[in-house]
Write an enzyme that holds these catalytic residues in place. Structure first.
Site, short mmCIF file in Angstrom:
data_model
loop_
_atom_site.label_atom_id
_atom_site.label_comp_id
_atom_site.label_asym_id
_atom_site.label_seq_id
_atom_site.Cartn_x
_atom_site.Cartn_y
_atom_site.Cartn_z
N GLN A 10 14.46 45.87 -105.44
CA GLN A 10 14.35 47.10 -106.21
C GLN A 10 14.74 48.31 -105.37
O GLN A 10 14.47 48.35 -104.17
CB GLN A 10 12.91 47.26 -106.71
CG GLN A 10 12.85 47.81 -108.10
CD GLN A 10 11.53 47.53 -108.79
OE1 GLN A 10 11.09 46.40 -108.85
NE2 GLN A 10 10.90 48.55 -109.31
N SER A 94 12.10 40.79 -101.78
CA SER A 94 11.12 40.90 -102.87
C SER A 94 11.66 40.22 -104.13
O SER A 94 11.81 39.00 -104.14
CB SER A 94 10.76 42.38 -103.09
OG SER A 94 9.65 42.49 -103.93
N LEU A 95 11.98 40.97 -105.20
CA LEU A 95 12.50 40.30 -106.41
C LEU A 95 13.77 39.52 -106.10
O LEU A 95 14.08 38.54 -106.78
CB LEU A 95 12.77 41.33 -107.51
CG LEU A 95 14.13 42.04 -107.49
CD1 LEU A 95 15.17 41.26 -108.30
CD2 LEU A 95 14.03 43.44 -108.00
N ARG A 119 6.80 39.32 -114.08
CA ARG A 119 6.42 39.90 -112.79
C ARG A 119 6.42 41.44 -112.86
O ARG A 119 5.47 42.09 -112.41
CB ARG A 119 7.41 39.41 -111.72
CG ARG A 119 7.09 39.82 -110.28
CD ARG A 119 8.12 39.17 -109.36
NE ARG A 119 7.90 39.42 -107.94
CZ ARG A 119 8.46 40.41 -107.24
NH1 ARG A 119 9.27 41.27 -107.86
NH2 ARG A 119 8.22 40.54 -105.95
N HIS A 203 3.26 44.88 -103.33
CA HIS A 203 2.97 44.14 -102.09
C HIS A 203 1.70 44.65 -101.40
O HIS A 203 1.67 44.85 -100.19
CB HIS A 203 4.17 44.17 -101.14
CG HIS A 203 5.39 43.55 -101.73
ND1 HIS A 203 5.51 42.19 -101.94
CD2 HIS A 203 6.54 44.11 -102.20
CE1 HIS A 203 6.68 41.95 -102.52
NE2 HIS A 203 7.32 43.09 -102.69
N GLN A 252 3.62 36.32 -102.18
CA GLN A 252 4.51 37.47 -101.96
C GLN A 252 4.09 38.70 -102.75
O GLN A 252 4.30 39.83 -102.32
CB GLN A 252 5.93 37.03 -102.35
CG GLN A 252 7.03 38.00 -102.01
CD GLN A 252 7.92 38.24 -103.22
OE1 GLN A 252 7.47 38.75 -104.24
NE2 GLN A 252 9.17 37.83 -103.11
#
Length: 314
Positions: A10, A94-95, A119, A203, A252
């Site tokens: 992102q 991340s994603l 998510r 996170h 995560q």
């Protein structure tokens, strides 16, 4: 000498991304069509036409960035670039970890789109607006920021969310604690401590409800072992088992994206080139700051694809 494919997270989204790919390559167009169908809406219209504030919503940005990455990847595949034959490892920020796993065959494209929509929604809902925050701390070492978070967490949770390398760490947690940690960081000599314009404290421990949502979603999705190992965000080490990967994807959500250590791992394990597959050049810039011996190549446009195919098939 080996190659890794990395997939952006992102912050790399921009209105219009992937449009030239869809116009030039039927394989790319098919990716956007399948993602639209999986989500039951024209996400592609938001990606290509905006508005920017709608694309930036985490429930849209996450599947959108994945769609662009997989569109690039499918075009590379159609031009003879085989992940299994040409690439030693995959990783994603991340994603981007989901994009990496879709490319490596762990999840189908439709399932990946649906997982990222779940998510994004779960992360947004986990913490009421205004209660969480994130800040970038520039110019302090990891252990300094860890100590600052420990000190500031007396008021509420705050932790390192991303270790992006080059002296850039992102902290996340309860708003008051993040503000306190940012002030402490400035007092301890950080070059900059900047509150980030984010919609939720990603996170961090406050994301536990979202982690639970992903535990359920991942338990109910078909998954295969990846065709090449994933260097997992929370472990900065290779993982090959789909079951283990699913557990790490849950971890995560509340855990740290260890990107600096991931790039360092690549450098220590004979990876000489990182291809960034998808929108923007964020990971390519980070890699340069972490290890100057690794070359980074961003692949996001038709021109980039031509150059990458020539190099990868040489």
């Amino acid at each position: 000498m080996s190659i890794a494919f990395t997939f952006p997270g992102q912050g790399s989204q921009v209105v219009g991304m992937g449009k030239a790919l869809a116009e030039n390559f039927p394989e790319a167009r098919a990716v956007f069509d399948e993602v639209d169908e999986a989500l039951g809406e024209k996400l592609s219209s938001i990606i290509w036409e905006g508005p920017e504030e709608t694309l930036t919503l985490t429930a849209n940005a996450q599947p959108a960035l994945m769609a662009v990455s997989i569109a690039v990847f499918r075009v590379l595949e159609s031009k003879g670039v085989s992940l299994k034959d040409k690439v030693a490892y995959v990783a994603g920020h991340s994603l981007g970890e989901y994009s990496a796993l879709c490319a490596a065959g762990t999840f189908s494209l439709s399932d990946t789109a649906r997982l990222l929509r779940i998510r994004g929604n779960a992360m947004q809902k986990a913490v009421p607006a205004g209660e969480g925050a994130m800040a970038a701390i520039i110019g302090l070492e990891h252990e300094d920021v860890e100590a600052i978070c420990a000190e500031a967490s007396k008021q509420g949770p705050v932790q390192i969310a991303n270790d992006n390398g080059g002296g850039q760490l992102v902290i996340s947690g309860a708003k008051g604690s993040v503000e306190a940690a940012a002030a402490l960081a400035s007092a301890k000599g950080a070059k900059r401590a900047i509150m980030l314009p984010v919609s939720a404290p990603f996170h961090s421990a406050l994301m536990e409800p979202a982690a639970e949502a992903m535990r359920v979603a991942l338990a109910n999705v078909a998954k295969n072992d990846p065709v090449v190992p994933l260097i997992a965000n929370v472990r900065a080490a290779p993982v090959k088992s789909a079951t283990e990967i699913a557990a790490l994807l849950v971890e995560q959500v509340t855990g740290q994206v260890r990107w600096r250590e991931t790039v360092e791992w690549f450098g220590n394990n004979e990876v000489t080139t990182l291809y960034e597959i998808g929108a923007g050049k964020v990971l390519t810039g980070l890699a340069r700051r972490i290890n100057k011996d690794i070359s980074g190549i961003a692949v996001g446009t038709p021109e980039d694809i031509d150059a990458a195919v020539a190099a990868l098939n040489a």
